[in-house]
Design a protein around this motif. Sequence first.
Motif, PDB file in Angstrom:
ATOM      1  N   GLU A  98       0.837  -1.186   0.000  1.00 50.42           N
ATOM      2  CA  GLU A  98       0.000   0.000   0.000  1.00 50.42           C
ATOM      3  C   GLU A  98       0.872   1.236   0.000  1.00 50.42           C
ATOM      4  N   SER A  99       0.610   2.134  -0.935  1.00 50.18           N
ATOM      5  CA  SER A  99       1.351   3.389  -0.971  1.00 50.18           C
ATOM      6  C   SER A  99       0.721   4.370   0.001  1.00 50.18           C
ATOM      7  N   GLY A 100       1.567   5.115   0.709  1.00 45.37           N
ATOM      8  CA  GLY A 100       1.087   6.121   1.634  1.00 45.37           C
ATOM      9  C   GLY A 100       0.780   7.413   0.904  1.00 45.37           C
ATOM     10  N   PRO A 101       0.796   8.508   1.618  1.00 44.08           N
ATOM     11  CA  PRO A 101       0.464   9.794   1.012  1.00 44.08           C
ATOM     12  C   PRO A 101       1.532  10.329   0.065  1.00 44.08           C
ATOM     13  N   GLY A 102       2.714   9.762   0.086  1.00 43.87           N
ATOM     14  CA  GLY A 102       3.790  10.246  -0.772  1.00 43.87           C
ATOM     15  C   GLY A 102       4.682   9.108  -1.228  1.00 43.87           C
TER      16      GLY A 102
ATOM     17  N   GLY B  83       8.167  -1.174   4.068  1.00 42.38           N
ATOM     18  CA  GLY B  83       7.847   0.170   3.622  1.00 42.38           C
ATOM     19  C   GLY B  83       8.877   0.828   2.724  1.00 42.38           C
ATOM     20  N   LEU B  84       9.898   0.092   2.279  1.00 44.46           N
ATOM     21  CA  LEU B  84      10.908   0.628   1.369  1.00 44.46           C
ATOM     22  C   LEU B  84      10.816  -0.100   0.040  1.00 44.46           C
TER      23      LEU B  84
ATOM     24  N   SER C  30      10.672   8.604 -11.140  1.00 37.09           N
ATOM     25  CA  SER C  30      10.281   8.419  -9.741  1.00 37.09           C
ATOM     26  C   SER C  30       8.806   8.706  -9.479  1.00 37.09           C
ATOM     27  N   ALA C  31       8.244   9.714 -10.142  1.00 38.03           N
ATOM     28  CA  ALA C  31       6.835  10.046  -9.902  1.00 38.03           C
ATOM     29  C   ALA C  31       5.923   8.897 -10.320  1.00 38.03           C
TER      30      ALA C  31
ATOM     31  N   ASP D 157      11.162   7.802  -3.877  1.00 41.51           N
ATOM     32  CA  ASP D 157      11.864   9.049  -3.596  1.00 41.51           C
ATOM     33  C   ASP D 157      13.356   8.749  -3.589  1.00 41.51           C
ATOM     34  N   THR D 158      14.040   9.059  -4.683  1.00 37.40           N
ATOM     35  CA  THR D 158      15.461   8.717  -4.773  1.00 37.40           C
ATOM     36  C   THR D 158      16.348   9.650  -3.955  1.00 37.40           C
TER      37      THR D 158
END
Length: 303
Positions: free
Chosen positions: A58-62, A102-103, A136-137, A142-143
Motif C-alpha cells: 500500500e502506498s502512503g500519502p507520498g 515500507g521501502l 520516480s513520480a 523518492d530517490t
Amino acid sequence: MTGAAPTVRDLIAAPHPDVAPLPPAARHASGVRVLRGVPYGEVEGGRPPELDLWLPEESGPGPVPLVLFVHGGAWRRGRRDDMGLRTRDWEPGPFARIAAAGLAVASADYRLSGEAVFPAPLDDLRTALRWLTLRSAELGVDTARTVVWGESAGGHLAALLALDPGPAAPAPAGAVIWYGPSDLTAPRGPFTPEDPRTPEALLLGAAPADCPERARDASPVARAHGGAPPFLLVHGDADTMVARTHSEALAAALRAAGAQAELRLVPGADHGWHGAPDAEVADVFAHSLRFAAAKAAAATTAD
C-alpha cells in the motif's frame, strides 16, 4: 520547417527506457507489488540492462524510500534477484521483506567483466539511479532517500556508487555493504595485485599492479571523503575469499575523513555468511534493514 521523416529503423526500434511504458505491477505472494525486467538504459551493441522493482503493498500519502540493491558474483556472474547464499531459501524472500517494511527495492543488472571492464558496471548503476530518479513520480519512489545495499562484488560497487553517484542523481542517504572488497591495490587475504587471473584483474582488464591508477579509482578505500553518506559495513571475521581487513580499512578511511561508518564483524562467518547460525544471519539482515530505514528517515528530516 519540419524535421526529416523517421526512417523505418527509427520506427521499429523499441522506445528508449526514459520514455517507454512501464510494465504492470504483479502482486507477489507476500502481498507486495513487483515490476520485473524493466529496461533502465541502453548499451551500444549490448543487451539493455534491466532492473526489478519491489514496492510496498500500500502506498502512503507520498513516495517511498528506495533501496538500490547490487548483486555479487565476483563481477563475473550473478543475478539481480539474489542477495546471497544464506537468503536463497527465505520465504518470503529478502526483497519482499524490505518492501513489506515500507521501502521500495530496485535490484539492477550491470555489465559483468566478460562484457566490459571497469568503470562500466559503476556507470550502469549510475544510469539506474538516474533512471529511477527520472521516472520516480510514476514509480512512487523518492530517490533523495536512497540507500545502496550490496553484497560481495556488489558491495564493492555499491560503496563506489555511494561515494560518487555521478551528477545526474541525488547522493545516496546511506550504504549497506556486506563483505565487499574495498582495496584493489594491495595484497589482502588471497588477493594479490600482480596476478592477472583474479576476478579483480578481470574487472579492471589487467592485473591491478599493471594499471595502478585504474585500480585506485576502483578502490572505495581510496575514494573515502567527508561528504560520504553513513556506511554500515558487515563482514565475517573468518572470510576466506574477501579478507575482513577490506571492511576494516574502509571503515577507518571513512572515519578519518570525517564520515560515519559502523563496522560489524560476524564471529565465525565465512564469505556469504557461510558457517554463521541462521539466527545470526537473520539478525544481520534485520540490523541492515533498520539501518537503511533510519538513514532514509534521516534524509527526510534533513530535507
